[in-house]
Design a protein around this motif. Sequence first.
Motif, PDB file in Angstrom:
ATOM      1  N   ASP A  76       8.861 -16.263  42.726  1.00 22.84           N
ATOM      2  CA  ASP A  76       9.186 -17.856  42.414  1.00 22.84           C
ATOM      3  C   ASP A  76       9.877 -18.516  43.570  1.00 22.84           C
ATOM      4  O   ASP A  76       9.686 -19.491  43.890  1.00 22.84           O
ATOM      5  N   LEU A  77      10.919 -17.682  44.105  1.00 19.68           N
ATOM      6  CA  LEU A  77      11.562 -18.009  45.138  1.00 19.68           C
ATOM      7  C   LEU A  77      10.586 -18.296  46.281  1.00 19.68           C
ATOM      8  O   LEU A  77      10.845 -19.421  47.088  1.00 19.68           O
ATOM      9  N   VAL A  78       9.845 -17.540  46.669  1.00 15.89           N
ATOM     10  CA  VAL A  78       8.834 -17.761  47.764  1.00 15.89           C
ATOM     11  C   VAL A  78       7.984 -19.007  47.421  1.00 15.89           C
ATOM     12  O   VAL A  78       7.908 -20.008  48.211  1.00 15.89           O
ATOM     13  N   LEU A  79       7.683 -19.264  46.101  1.00 12.55           N
ATOM     14  CA  LEU A  79       6.884 -20.379  45.941  1.00 12.55           C
ATOM     15  C   LEU A  79       7.637 -21.847  46.216  1.00 12.55           C
ATOM     16  O   LEU A  79       7.193 -22.583  46.394  1.00 12.55           O
ATOM     17  N   LYS A  80       8.754 -21.706  45.491  1.00 16.77           N
ATOM     18  CA  LYS A  80       9.862 -22.858  45.774  1.00 16.77           C
ATOM     19  C   LYS A  80      10.097 -23.049  47.357  1.00 16.77           C
ATOM     20  O   LYS A  80       9.982 -24.174  47.642  1.00 16.77           O
ATOM     21  N   ALA A  81      10.277 -22.218  48.120  1.00 18.86           N
ATOM     22  CA  ALA A  81      10.381 -22.276  49.414  1.00 18.86           C
ATOM     23  C   ALA A  81       9.108 -22.985  50.054  1.00 18.86           C
ATOM     24  O   ALA A  81       9.207 -23.896  51.025  1.00 18.86           O
ATOM     25  N   ALA A  82       7.866 -22.377  49.493  1.00 18.96           N
ATOM     26  CA  ALA A  82       6.663 -22.815  50.297  1.00 18.96           C
ATOM     27  C   ALA A  82       6.449 -24.424  49.810  1.00 18.96           C
ATOM     28  O   ALA A  82       6.076 -25.210  50.597  1.00 18.96           O
ATOM     29  N   GLU A  83       6.779 -24.674  48.348  1.00 13.18           N
ATOM     30  CA  GLU A  83       6.732 -26.105  48.211  1.00 13.18           C
ATOM     31  C   GLU A  83       7.576 -26.780  48.937  1.00 13.18           C
ATOM     32  O   GLU A  83       7.071 -28.118  49.479  1.00 13.18           O
ATOM     33  N   HIS A  84       8.758 -26.538  48.991  1.00 18.37           N
ATOM     34  CA  HIS A  84       9.676 -27.489  49.835  1.00 18.37           C
ATOM     35  C   HIS A  84       9.114 -27.364  51.165  1.00 18.37           C
ATOM     36  O   HIS A  84       9.127 -28.724  51.867  1.00 18.37           O
ATOM     37  N   LEU A  85       8.875 -26.476  51.979  1.00 23.65           N
ATOM     38  CA  LEU A  85       8.477 -26.444  53.397  1.00 23.65           C
ATOM     39  C   LEU A  85       7.143 -27.373  53.419  1.00 23.65           C
ATOM     40  O   LEU A  85       7.149 -28.110  54.579  1.00 23.65           O
ATOM     41  N   SER A  86       6.126 -27.404  52.664  1.00 27.77           N
ATOM     42  CA  SER A  86       4.621 -28.000  52.880  1.00 27.77           C
ATOM     43  C   SER A  86       4.999 -29.531  52.839  1.00 27.77           C
ATOM     44  O   SER A  86       4.299 -30.247  53.412  1.00 27.77           O
ATOM     45  N   LEU A  87       5.994 -29.806  52.164  1.00 27.28           N
ATOM     46  CA  LEU A  87       6.129 -31.309  51.941  1.00 27.28           C
ATOM     47  C   LEU A  87       7.232 -31.825  52.864  1.00 27.28           C
ATOM     48  O   LEU A  87       7.477 -33.157  53.079  1.00 27.28           O
ATOM     49  N   SER A  88       8.082 -31.007  53.452  1.00 27.23           N
ATOM     50  CA  SER A  88       9.241 -31.792  54.292  1.00 27.23           C
ATOM     51  C   SER A  88       8.855 -31.991  55.587  1.00 27.23           C
ATOM     52  O   SER A  88       9.570 -32.455  56.584  1.00 27.23           O
ATOM     53  N   GLY A  89       7.667 -31.648  56.083  1.00 23.87           N
ATOM     54  CA  GLY A  89       6.868 -32.059  57.400  1.00 23.87           C
ATOM     55  C   GLY A  89       7.827 -31.148  58.373  1.00 23.87           C
ATOM     56  O   GLY A  89       7.711 -31.370  59.526  1.00 23.87           O
ATOM     57  N   LYS A  90       8.021 -29.965  57.960  1.00 29.73           N
ATOM     58  CA  LYS A  90       8.661 -29.047  58.999  1.00 29.73           C
ATOM     59  C   LYS A  90       7.862 -28.137  59.555  1.00 29.73           C
ATOM     60  O   LYS A  90       8.275 -27.243  60.438  1.00 29.73           O
ATOM     61  N   THR A  91       6.724 -28.140  58.824  1.00 27.35           N
ATOM     62  CA  THR A  91       5.582 -26.890  59.486  1.00 27.35           C
ATOM     63  C   THR A  91       4.297 -27.613  59.701  1.00 27.35           C
ATOM     64  O   THR A  91       4.227 -28.787  59.070  1.00 27.35           O
ATOM     65  N   PRO A  92       3.706 -27.203  60.551  1.00 26.87           N
ATOM     66  CA  PRO A  92       2.073 -27.901  60.948  1.00 26.87           C
ATOM     67  C   PRO A  92       1.479 -27.690  59.565  1.00 26.87           C
ATOM     68  O   PRO A  92       1.553 -27.114  58.559  1.00 26.87           O
ATOM     69  N   GLU A  93       0.589 -28.720  59.362  1.00 26.64           N
ATOM     70  CA  GLU A  93      -0.294 -28.744  58.204  1.00 26.64           C
ATOM     71  C   GLU A  93      -0.952 -27.387  57.933  1.00 26.64           C
ATOM     72  O   GLU A  93      -1.476 -26.867  58.966  1.00 26.64           O
ATOM     73  N   THR A  94      -0.865 -27.075  56.640  1.00 22.29           N
ATOM     74  CA  THR A  94      -1.582 -25.661  56.033  1.00 22.29           C
ATOM     75  C   THR A  94      -2.873 -26.117  55.868  1.00 22.29           C
ATOM     76  O   THR A  94      -3.268 -27.267  55.192  1.00 22.29           O
TER      77      THR A  94
END
Length: 502
Positions: free
Chosen positions: A60-78
Amino acid sequence: MSEERRKAIGTILEAGFQMESDAFKALMENSSAGHLDPLVKEVLRVAGTVEPRPASISRDLVLKAAEHLSLSGKTPETDHSGLGHGRRFAEDLESRLEVVSDPTGKLGTTGSFDDFLRYFRSRFDKMSLLFRQRMDTRNAGTISDALSGGSNGRGRFICMVLDKRERGDRIFLTVDDYEDEATVLVGRQNSTLYEMARKIVRDQVIYIQARKSAGPLLVAESIILPEIPDRKPAHANEEIYAALISDVHVGSKVFLEDEFRRVLSWLKGDIGTPNQRDVAERVKYVLIGGDLVDGIGVYPRQEVDLAVPDIYEQYRLAAKFVSEIPEYVDVVLIPGNHDAVRQALPQPAIPKDFAGPVYDSRKITSLGDPAEVRLHGVHFLLYHGTSLMDILSGVPGLDYQRPVEVMEYQLRARHLSPEYGKMTPIGPEQEDFLVVERVPDVFTSGHIHVSGAGVYKGTTIVNSGAWQGQTDYQKRMGLIPKPGILPVVNLKTLDVKMINFQ
Ligand SMILES: [Fe+2]
Ligand SMILES: [Fe+2]
């Protein structure tokens, strides 16, 4: 195991966490080659915010982190190719949007004395009807009955509060109905009643049971608010969503353009984790709850906060954003106090003279404020929220950081702006459009720029926050907004997801 994966696990162990096996799997599924490092950093950041500190990293913690990261613009597009670009769930679903009420075209007060009289009569009549439909208040008499001793020296009546004074540990309410006026005393002996009376404001319509005292004085024994009944809300049969956007404030120097663009990219299926994309493709409705643009001259010295000082240009820019919402999505727009339309409530739909480009950008259902719609059978009350600050300043115990409680107060009072004539301008129309006549399944507002969601007696309450950072004006007023969070309502369950784009 690749070098990158080995390094990722090493970093997590070094930080003092164990790794559950399905968490490892989630870590791999949610990061493409070369992008594992930012996700690991986000996992550790999120883990650091959990109290008490977890011993191991869960899925759950990994999914939460992934969700936040992918919408925050801090990572290149997956790259989740194919996920967002086939036919989408909501695309094949026919829209079911019905307008239940809209003040547009029904407004036209001259502000004469007679208009005020009619307005308050409409309020009193509508609220009386609500009390007459309730088992426990349907037999209300009049103030006059109570003053003449009623039965056993007691009377029960529906009244409007003309004035409220607090003297020491006593509250005096001056109330009236069509025939009479009286003063009602609320003492401190009954603390529940006393606390309730403290929260009552002028112009509210309430039900009182009182005992006759000396002269024209009545002593309150109980007070009943119009309230909403406990009930099971309606829901859609399919899992589809309504996204609630408000307070975009296009044209402001602190409009969160990057964050807002990511909302549009997410709606189009271009960004997000697989779970988030699944929600995005089920969004059938986007509701825009007012303050689409920052406007001009809304508050003193607003020009220093404006990046675009031209109202027409503001709407032209807003139209570009609105045009990017997928065309199979139904968009409903209501005005706010920053939009170019009359300021007094109720507000009609934003006129085409100003917002023409928005109307031309795509199909749009433009309504006034407040308005009611039914989306796939779910009844929404849409209200920008202009009076929320008045309620906050007039009612003890409320806080603008907890908008859901303020909106609960409105539902209990069955009125969107109970006290007349504070900071919220209200047009004395023939009919009081601000009475909550029908109990909504979802009640949504914006305006105070703090998002929040909750449930009150079966009604889902949502405040849709904002897409504007803190303005100088808010700084001077000591207001701290909570922007960049998108509430999305599941119309099948009425659950609200708060998606963070910050
Ligand atoms: Fe706003
Ligand atoms: Fe506003």
